[in-house]
Design a protein around this motif. Structure first.
Motif, mmCIF file in Angstrom:
data_model
loop_
_atom_site.group_PDB
_atom_site.id
_atom_site.type_symbol
_atom_site.label_atom_id
_atom_site.label_comp_id
_atom_site.label_asym_id
_atom_site.label_seq_id
_atom_site.Cartn_x
_atom_site.Cartn_y
_atom_site.Cartn_z
ATOM 1 N N LEU A 28 15.204 49.352 61.002
ATOM 2 C CA LEU A 28 14.060 48.821 60.265
ATOM 3 C C LEU A 28 13.775 47.371 60.637
ATOM 4 N N ASP A 29 14.799 46.541 60.709
ATOM 5 C CA ASP A 29 14.611 45.127 61.049
ATOM 6 C C ASP A 29 14.029 44.986 62.452
ATOM 7 N N GLU A 30 14.554 45.762 63.387
ATOM 8 C CA GLU A 30 14.052 45.712 64.766
ATOM 9 C C GLU A 30 12.596 46.187 64.824
ATOM 10 N N ASN A 31 12.305 47.243 64.089
ATOM 11 C CA ASN A 31 10.923 47.751 64.071
ATOM 12 C C ASN A 31 9.970 46.754 63.432
ATOM 13 N N LEU A 32 10.416 46.058 62.392
ATOM 14 C CA LEU A 32 9.568 45.039 61.763
ATOM 15 C C LEU A 32 9.287 43.887 62.729
ATOM 16 N N LYS A 33 10.303 43.510 63.511
ATOM 17 C CA LYS A 33 10.096 42.453 64.505
ATOM 18 C C LYS A 33 9.084 42.896 65.557
ATOM 19 N N LYS A 34 9.208 44.142 66.002
ATOM 20 C CA LYS A 34 8.260 44.660 66.991
ATOM 21 C C LYS A 34 6.844 44.701 66.415
ATOM 22 N N MET A 35 6.746 45.127 65.175
ATOM 23 C CA MET A 35 5.427 45.168 64.541
ATOM 24 C C MET A 35 4.846 43.774 64.372
ATOM 25 N N SER A 36 5.687 42.807 64.051
ATOM 26 C CA SER A 36 5.220 41.432 63.892
ATOM 27 C C SER A 36 4.709 40.879 65.216
ATOM 28 N N LYS A 37 5.450 41.157 66.298
ATOM 29 C CA LYS A 37 5.011 40.708 67.623
ATOM 30 C C LYS A 37 3.704 41.385 68.012
ATOM 31 N N ALA A 38 3.601 42.681 67.732
ATOM 32 C CA ALA A 38 2.377 43.407 68.060
ATOM 33 C C ALA A 38 1.194 42.863 67.267
#
Length: 104
Positions: A28-38
């Motif tokens: 979840l944390d990694e996915n949130l970081k990816k979403m934030s970058k996107a």
């Protein structure tokens, strides 16, 4: 008995969904970081697109101005040709001509 069997099936289906959710929590944390970058990239692209749209509109207005001047210029040239008006020469001098004149 049928009612208990239905409850057991519903429980198992929900349990599988809950287990899948729990398995995804470490990511979840990694996915949130990816979403934030996107999201940040999308924000940049939106800004660039807005700037591009503004530049296109400015260019379009400039083209309209230039296009509106062309008939006037052509009309003036035709008028001058019809009336045999002499166009003054341009005030440019060739550097080669100046250098050869100075060398003499």
């Amino acid at each position: 008995m049928v009612h208990l069997l239905e409850l057991a099936v519903t429980f198992i289906e929900r349990l599988e969904n809950h287990l899948e959710t729990i398995r995804n929590i470490p990511h979840l944390d990694e996915n949130l970081k990816k979403m934030s970058k996107a999201l940040a990239k999308m924000d940049i692209l939106v800004t660039e697109t807005e700037e591009l749209a503004e530049n296109i509109l400015k260019w379009q207005e400039q083209q309209k101005e230039v296009s509106s001047c062309i008939p006037k210029i052509l009309a003036e040239e035709n008028y001058l040709r019809k009336h045999d008006a002499i166009m003054p020469s341009l005030p440019f001098t060739s550097k080669v001509h100046i250098q050869t004149a100075n060398a003499k």
